[in-house]
Design a protein around this motif. Structure first.
Motif, mmCIF file in Angstrom:
data_model
loop_
_atom_site.group_PDB
_atom_site.id
_atom_site.type_symbol
_atom_site.label_atom_id
_atom_site.label_comp_id
_atom_site.label_asym_id
_atom_site.label_seq_id
_atom_site.Cartn_x
_atom_site.Cartn_y
_atom_site.Cartn_z
ATOM 1 N N LEU A 1 0.839 -1.194 0.000
ATOM 2 C CA LEU A 1 0.000 0.000 0.000
ATOM 3 C C LEU A 1 0.875 1.246 0.000
ATOM 4 C CD1 LEU A 1 -2.507 -1.093 2.803
ATOM 5 C CD2 LEU A 1 -2.705 -1.501 0.337
ATOM 6 N N VAL A 2 0.550 2.192 -0.870
ATOM 7 C CA VAL A 2 1.242 3.472 -0.938
ATOM 8 C C VAL A 2 0.204 4.575 -1.161
ATOM 9 C CG1 VAL A 2 3.462 2.573 -1.755
ATOM 10 C CG2 VAL A 2 1.665 3.137 -3.411
ATOM 11 N N PRO A 3 0.571 5.842 -0.928
ATOM 12 C CA PRO A 3 -0.416 6.918 -1.048
ATOM 13 C C PRO A 3 -0.446 7.613 -2.413
ATOM 14 C CG PRO A 3 1.508 7.734 0.095
ATOM 15 C CD PRO A 3 1.779 6.291 -0.206
ATOM 16 N N LYS A 4 0.369 7.157 -3.371
ATOM 17 C CA LYS A 4 0.489 7.852 -4.660
ATOM 18 C C LYS A 4 0.130 6.901 -5.804
ATOM 19 C CE LYS A 4 2.646 11.562 -2.827
ATOM 20 N NZ LYS A 4 2.201 12.960 -2.913
ATOM 21 N N TYR A 5 -0.793 7.329 -6.674
ATOM 22 C CA TYR A 5 -1.224 6.483 -7.783
ATOM 23 C C TYR A 5 -0.096 6.193 -8.760
ATOM 24 C CZ TYR A 5 -6.107 6.963 -6.363
ATOM 25 O OH TYR A 5 -7.284 6.908 -5.660
ATOM 26 N N LEU A 6 0.773 7.156 -9.013
ATOM 27 C CA LEU A 6 1.844 6.933 -9.976
ATOM 28 C C LEU A 6 2.814 5.858 -9.497
ATOM 29 C CD1 LEU A 6 3.149 7.687 -12.646
ATOM 30 C CD2 LEU A 6 4.406 9.514 -11.465
ATOM 31 N N ILE A 7 3.079 5.820 -8.198
ATOM 32 C CA ILE A 7 3.947 4.767 -7.658
ATOM 33 C C ILE A 7 3.318 3.403 -7.895
ATOM 34 C CG2 ILE A 7 4.997 3.839 -5.551
ATOM 35 C CD1 ILE A 7 4.953 6.772 -4.486
#
Length: 238
Positions: A94-100
């Motif tokens: 899980l990460v907070p940035k769509y591009l990542i």
């Protein structure tokens, strides 16, 4: 050695560890690897940490250099010649940035998802470090949090902490009989003694019923690793 695909700092890695029945993991074990154990126990870990100074192929992108990650992972090994390469397999990251998420899923064939996330570190006194990572599932904030000793100490050889932290390879099932692997390099981390910890995770929504049952049981342990600079090598096929 090839130039790293990614470099960064990983800081304050909070790891809450559970015992899990091997049968629940078998369908996720990449081809040509096998489950790794410590003291005859299979572990699965919820891990929260912070990326800092992140660069992809030497380039740092504004707004994408510092961010949280929370992942669910388990431990495998692969025998190359006479030596074992011990690594991890991610159920989801899980990460907070769509591009990542897009880059990781597209280029590395990982299982990333994007959610609102935040973290908090502070020292209520000179001897204590408080670390918390949070991610929002629906309308509910999930979390990992711990109070630990402010001063880190070296990992004891042969310990559970060494087993959990000393896995330097990432394995991904890329096809029916195709496994990809990448190396993560970093020095051995020091760890902070954890005084107390807590977590809340909507595991069924994120990972499915089987993992919900595993994560509903009492954790085996919690670790807080100091972290360091890291590098991730380009992905290869076994």
């Amino acid at each position: 050695m090839a130039k790293p695909f990614l470099t960064a700092q990983w800081r304050n890695l909070l790891m809450i560890n559970f015992a899990i029945t091997p049968a629940l993991l078998q369908k996720y074990v990449p081809h040509r690897t096998e489950l790794d154990t410590w003291n005859d126990t299979n572990y699965i870990s919820l891990v929260g940490f912070l990326f800092r100074d992140t660069k992809v192929k030497g380039i740092g992108f504004p707004m994408y250099r510092t961010f949280e990650e929370v992942n669910l992972r388990f431990y495998v090994r692969y025998k190359e010649g006479s030596s074992w390469k011990r690594g991890v397999v991610f159920i989801k990251e899980l990460v907070p940035k769509y591009l990542i998420t897009f880059v990781a899923n597209t280029l590395y064939k990982e299982k990333y998802a994007t959610l609102p996330m935040r973290h908090r570190w502070h020292s209520p006194d000179e001897n204590t470090l408080h670390v918390a990572y949070e991610w929002k599932v629906g309308n509910e904030w999930n979390f990992l949090k711990a109070n630990a000793a402010a001063a880190p100490t070296a990992i004891i050889p042969g310990s559970e902490a060494e087993f959990i932290t000393e896995h330097y390879w990432g394995y991904t099932q890329s096809g029916p009989e195709l496994t990809s692997v990448y190396e993560v390099t970093h020095p051995q981390w020091r760890v902070h003694e954890v005084f107390d910890y807590d977590y809340r995770c909507n595991a069924e929504a994120l990972y499915g019923p089987a993992f919900a049952e595993a994560l509903a049981q009492k954790p085996v342990s919690a670790l807080l690793a100091e972290g360091s600079d890291i590098s991730v090598q380009p992905k290869l096929r076994l």
